[in-house]
Design a protein around this motif. Structure first.
Motif, PDB file in Angstrom:
ATOM      1  N   GLN A 104      59.447  16.466  12.166  1.00 53.84           N
ATOM      2  CA  GLN A 104      58.858  17.651  11.550  1.00 53.84           C
ATOM      3  C   GLN A 104      58.618  17.449  10.063  1.00 53.84           C
ATOM      4  O   GLN A 104      57.654  17.974   9.502  1.00 53.84           O
ATOM      5  CB  GLN A 104      59.753  18.870  11.794  1.00 53.84           C
ATOM      6  CG  GLN A 104      59.686  19.394  13.224  1.00 53.84           C
ATOM      7  CD  GLN A 104      58.263  19.654  13.703  1.00 53.84           C
ATOM      8  OE1 GLN A 104      57.814  19.067  14.691  1.00 53.84           O
ATOM      9  NE2 GLN A 104      57.556  20.526  12.993  1.00 53.84           N
ATOM     10  N   ILE A 107      55.379  15.527   9.907  1.00 51.63           N
ATOM     11  CA  ILE A 107      54.239  16.380  10.234  1.00 51.63           C
ATOM     12  C   ILE A 107      53.882  17.274   9.051  1.00 51.63           C
ATOM     13  O   ILE A 107      52.701  17.418   8.685  1.00 51.63           O
ATOM     14  CB  ILE A 107      54.534  17.228  11.490  1.00 51.63           C
ATOM     15  CG1 ILE A 107      54.477  16.327  12.736  1.00 51.63           C
ATOM     16  CG2 ILE A 107      53.537  18.381  11.622  1.00 51.63           C
ATOM     17  CD1 ILE A 107      54.874  17.017  14.009  1.00 51.63           C
ATOM     18  N   ARG A 111      50.318  17.070   7.187  1.00 51.11           N
ATOM     19  CA  ARG A 111      49.409  18.218   7.144  1.00 51.11           C
ATOM     20  C   ARG A 111      48.901  18.457   5.722  1.00 51.11           C
ATOM     21  O   ARG A 111      47.760  18.873   5.516  1.00 51.11           O
ATOM     22  CB  ARG A 111      50.117  19.471   7.652  1.00 51.11           C
ATOM     23  CG  ARG A 111      50.226  19.538   9.167  1.00 51.11           C
ATOM     24  CD  ARG A 111      50.877  20.832   9.596  1.00 51.11           C
ATOM     25  NE  ARG A 111      50.877  20.978  11.037  1.00 51.11           N
ATOM     26  CZ  ARG A 111      51.413  22.017  11.682  1.00 51.11           C
ATOM     27  NH1 ARG A 111      51.979  22.994  10.985  1.00 51.11           N
ATOM     28  NH2 ARG A 111      51.375  22.077  12.992  1.00 51.11           N
ATOM     29  N   ASP A 135      49.875  14.213  20.618  1.00 54.99           N
ATOM     30  CA  ASP A 135      50.517  15.429  20.106  1.00 54.99           C
ATOM     31  C   ASP A 135      50.777  15.320  18.614  1.00 54.99           C
ATOM     32  O   ASP A 135      50.526  16.267  17.857  1.00 54.99           O
ATOM     33  CB  ASP A 135      51.831  15.679  20.851  1.00 54.99           C
ATOM     34  CG  ASP A 135      51.625  16.209  22.263  1.00 54.99           C
ATOM     35  OD1 ASP A 135      50.476  16.575  22.595  1.00 54.99           O
ATOM     36  OD2 ASP A 135      52.605  16.250  23.027  1.00 54.99           O
ATOM     37  N   TYR A 136      51.283  14.162  18.187  1.00 52.69           N
ATOM     38  CA  TYR A 136      51.575  14.004  16.769  1.00 52.69           C
ATOM     39  C   TYR A 136      50.287  14.085  15.945  1.00 52.69           C
ATOM     40  O   TYR A 136      50.224  14.800  14.935  1.00 52.69           O
ATOM     41  CB  TYR A 136      52.272  12.678  16.475  1.00 52.69           C
ATOM     42  CG  TYR A 136      52.691  12.572  15.025  1.00 52.69           C
ATOM     43  CD1 TYR A 136      53.955  12.967  14.618  1.00 52.69           C
ATOM     44  CD2 TYR A 136      51.802  12.129  14.049  1.00 52.69           C
ATOM     45  CE1 TYR A 136      54.330  12.934  13.283  1.00 52.69           C
ATOM     46  CE2 TYR A 136      52.153  12.093  12.711  1.00 52.69           C
ATOM     47  CZ  TYR A 136      53.419  12.488  12.339  1.00 52.69           C
ATOM     48  OH  TYR A 136      53.773  12.458  11.009  1.00 52.69           O
ATOM     49  N   GLU A 139      49.122  17.707  15.792  1.00 51.84           N
ATOM     50  CA  GLU A 139      49.999  18.567  15.002  1.00 51.84           C
ATOM     51  C   GLU A 139      49.907  18.249  13.517  1.00 51.84           C
ATOM     52  O   GLU A 139      49.977  19.141  12.661  1.00 51.84           O
ATOM     53  CB  GLU A 139      51.446  18.429  15.480  1.00 51.84           C
ATOM     54  CG  GLU A 139      51.734  19.090  16.812  1.00 51.84           C
ATOM     55  CD  GLU A 139      53.210  19.026  17.162  1.00 51.84           C
ATOM     56  OE1 GLU A 139      54.024  19.488  16.340  1.00 51.84           O
ATOM     57  OE2 GLU A 139      53.540  18.506  18.242  1.00 51.84           O
TER      58      GLU A 139
END
Length: 288
Positions: A104, A107, A111, A135-136, A139
């Motif tokens: 997390q 991520i 982002r 998915d990674y 996300e």
């Protein structure tokens, strides 16, 4: 190479890197490939960027949707859309930059990084069988959307088909050899118009079936004559010996290429016959 002792050869003759392709985050992927001097996304991005420019001019559109076959953690999207360099990605996911960080944490960091000054008119869709990698990348917003599917063996579902529909350009920098004509047939069966294709294929993997299929769909296919692209170094003697053996069985001379310790890929470009343009690649010759 110390990597050689960590991986067996897969059915294609390459070391089996399955373990790094489907992890919760990309650190193992980048750290392993850095030791092998992985580089094809960097050289491919320059070629693909020219093709995107040509497509925009020919079709008189600014917004382009790119489908990356074998997208993994979105490395091609990072280079093409977000304008990162491969060395930057190796550093971002290296041991020093990721030590003590959770998935997390990465991520959240990504982002923040993968937004802003990129090409906002380029939409990137990833296609891969590795669910964790897709998915990674989604996300972390490297990819705009992802498709987890094996199109070699089955048709896409409704959601996947809707994501394939607006595709303008299909790219691949490492999937050929694991995917063949069935994947490209299922892609084209679900696109709203015929996309262009920019495909890099290792010389050890024949593209005959893909070329033959594309011709049945009304494509002209070209290759960059006299030019190859280094993908990565061989992991060790076993991988090198297996690849050289396979090349010789195909009648391909590895001298000056794979004999020097590197995988080499050729580049193929395909577009519908009705969109006659001069191929935006150097030394383009038709593939017959």
């Amino acid at each position: 190479m110390t990597v050689a002792s960590d991986f067996d050869l897969d059915k294609t003759g390459k070391i089996d890197l399955t373990a790094i392709y489907d992890q919760p985050d990309p650190r193992g992927y980048y750290q392993t490939l850095a030791t092998l001097e992985y580089r094809i996304p960097e050289s491919a991005s320059a070629v693909v960027a020219r093709i995107i420019g040509a497509l925009r001019r020919k079709r008189r559109q600014r917004r382009v949707t790119v489908l990356d076959v074998g997208s993994s953690y979105g490395v091609n999207a990072a280079l093409l859309k977000h304008r990162y360099g491969l060395a930057e990605l190796f550093n971002l996911y290296g041991r020093d930059a990721t030590a003590g960080r959770s998935r997390q944490d990465l991520i959240a960091r990504d982002r923040s990084l993968f937004q802003g000054d990129g090409d906002s008119d380029l939409r990137t869709i990833g296609l891969d069988v590795a669910e964790s990698a897709i998915d990674y990348a989604c996300e972390a917003r490297l990819l705009d959307a992802g498709i987890v599917a094996d199109l070699e063996s089955g048709d896409p579902g409704d959601r996947e088909a809707s994501l394939l529909a607006p595709t303008d350009l299909v790219i691949s920098t490492g999937a050929i050899g694991y995917v063949d004509a069935p994947t490209f047939r299922r892609i084209l069966d679900n696109t709203e118009r015929l996309p262009w294709l920019a495909l890099f294929a290792l010389r050890m993997f024949p593209v005959d079936r893909i070329v033959e299929f594309l011709r049945t769909r009304g494509y002209s296919v070209f290759r960059a004559s006299g030019q190859t692209f280094r993908q990565r170094r061989f992991a060790g003697r076993d991988e090198r010996a297996e690849v050289l053996s396979r090349l010789r069985s195909l009648g391909i001379d590895p001298k000056g290429h794979e004999s020097e310790g590197w995988y080499h890929a050729e580049f193929f470009f395909a577009l519908p016959e009705g969109e006659a343009i001069r191929p935006p690649i150097a030394n383009a010759v038709p593939v017959y």
